[in-house]
Scaffold this motif. Sequence first.
Motif, mmCIF file in Angstrom:
data_model
loop_
_atom_site.group_PDB
_atom_site.id
_atom_site.type_symbol
_atom_site.label_atom_id
_atom_site.label_comp_id
_atom_site.label_asym_id
_atom_site.label_seq_id
_atom_site.Cartn_x
_atom_site.Cartn_y
_atom_site.Cartn_z
ATOM 1 N N UNK A 17 0.806 -1.220 0.000
ATOM 2 C CA UNK A 17 0.000 0.000 0.000
ATOM 3 C C UNK A 17 0.839 1.270 0.000
ATOM 4 N N UNK A 18 1.931 1.364 0.771
ATOM 5 C CA UNK A 18 2.753 2.576 0.692
ATOM 6 C C UNK A 18 3.320 2.840 -0.696
ATOM 7 N N UNK A 19 3.688 1.788 -1.432
ATOM 8 C CA UNK A 19 4.225 1.987 -2.780
ATOM 9 C C UNK A 19 3.180 2.598 -3.698
ATOM 10 N N UNK A 20 1.944 2.141 -3.585
ATOM 11 C CA UNK A 20 0.877 2.723 -4.400
ATOM 12 C C UNK A 20 0.563 4.147 -3.956
ATOM 13 N N UNK A 21 0.679 4.426 -2.666
ATOM 14 C CA UNK A 21 0.491 5.797 -2.188
ATOM 15 C C UNK A 21 1.559 6.722 -2.764
ATOM 16 N N UNK A 22 2.810 6.258 -2.799
ATOM 17 C CA UNK A 22 3.880 7.054 -3.418
ATOM 18 C C UNK A 22 3.571 7.351 -4.877
ATOM 19 N N UNK A 23 3.049 6.339 -5.590
ATOM 20 C CA UNK A 23 2.726 6.535 -7.001
ATOM 21 C C UNK A 23 1.624 7.569 -7.166
ATOM 22 N N UNK A 195 8.730 3.003 -11.405
ATOM 23 C CA UNK A 195 9.760 4.041 -11.500
ATOM 24 C C UNK A 195 10.266 4.435 -10.119
ATOM 25 N N UNK A 196 9.341 4.626 -9.195
ATOM 26 C CA UNK A 196 9.730 5.031 -7.841
ATOM 27 C C UNK A 196 10.477 3.907 -7.137
ATOM 28 N N UNK A 197 10.006 2.666 -7.318
ATOM 29 C CA UNK A 197 10.685 1.535 -6.685
ATOM 30 C C UNK A 197 12.124 1.410 -7.182
ATOM 31 N N UNK A 198 12.330 1.599 -8.482
ATOM 32 C CA UNK A 198 13.688 1.525 -9.018
ATOM 33 C C UNK A 198 14.569 2.613 -8.414
ATOM 34 N N UNK A 199 14.024 3.834 -8.318
ATOM 35 C CA UNK A 199 14.780 4.930 -7.719
ATOM 36 C C UNK A 199 15.132 4.621 -6.267
ATOM 37 N N UNK A 200 14.170 4.117 -5.515
ATOM 38 C CA UNK A 200 14.414 3.797 -4.108
ATOM 39 C C UNK A 200 15.473 2.712 -3.965
ATOM 40 N N UNK A 201 15.356 1.665 -4.781
ATOM 41 C CA UNK A 201 16.297 0.549 -4.667
ATOM 42 C C UNK A 201 17.705 0.959 -5.074
ATOM 43 N N UNK A 202 17.816 1.872 -6.010
ATOM 44 C CA UNK A 202 19.143 2.387 -6.363
ATOM 45 C C UNK A 202 19.792 3.085 -5.177
ATOM 46 N N UNK A 203 18.977 3.871 -4.451
ATOM 47 C CA UNK A 203 19.511 4.566 -3.277
ATOM 48 C C UNK A 203 19.876 3.570 -2.182
#
Length: 225
Positions: A17-23, A195-203
């Motif tokens: 749910x937090x990932x969808x909220x970020x989106x 897109x956001x998940x990829x950015x987060x995982x890179x960090x």
Amino acid sequence: MTATSPELIEALAAWDTPALSNALDALRLRSYNTGYTNGSVHRVTGAAPMVGRAVTARMVARDAGEDGIPVSQLHRAIAETDGPVVVVLEDRDDPAGAGAFLGEVNGSLLAALRIQGLITNGRVRDVNELRTFPYSVYATGLCVARSHMRLVDVGTDVTVAGLTVRPGDLLHGDEHGVLNIPAEAIPGIFAKAEEIREEEQNIVTWSRSADFSVEELLRLRRVRH
């Protein structure tokens, strides 16, 4: 994917749910501080992500009254809703929680109707029995009694834990809480979440690597999370 297609439900259930909220935040389709529960209810039972269309109702329990309606009206609304259902039950008492609607009997009937979850700002009981049902339950907590519990309407707008829900709204929930997903978000929500998940995982990967340094961290123009 249509609004209630199995493909959409399955795709949403693959995300937290937090990932969808970020989106949703990134899509800028709503204010950042609306559209989700405020932490005053928690998941009492269930483990898998919950996805479904809202069927709404309101109840009272603290005092006796003649304003009750048959629970069959709720059952009918569930049966007539296309796709998986999440029941959203607003306890109108102040404070809420004087008596429980959801227990072993009502819970068994809702299980027979194959709901995906129930959310209430009130309380529930018979928790050991509730744990055997194949749907998630969100509530403020537990209580002992039914008291003067009765439904007073079905199919109206309700507010539970700061989240306003209209009949038919698409809801997603996990252990963090419950999120309302606007219909206009569906075309873009999965690509944005990826897109956001990829950015987060890179960090995250960088922070755990030998390349990490305080100097480089301080050079980052913006860390969103």
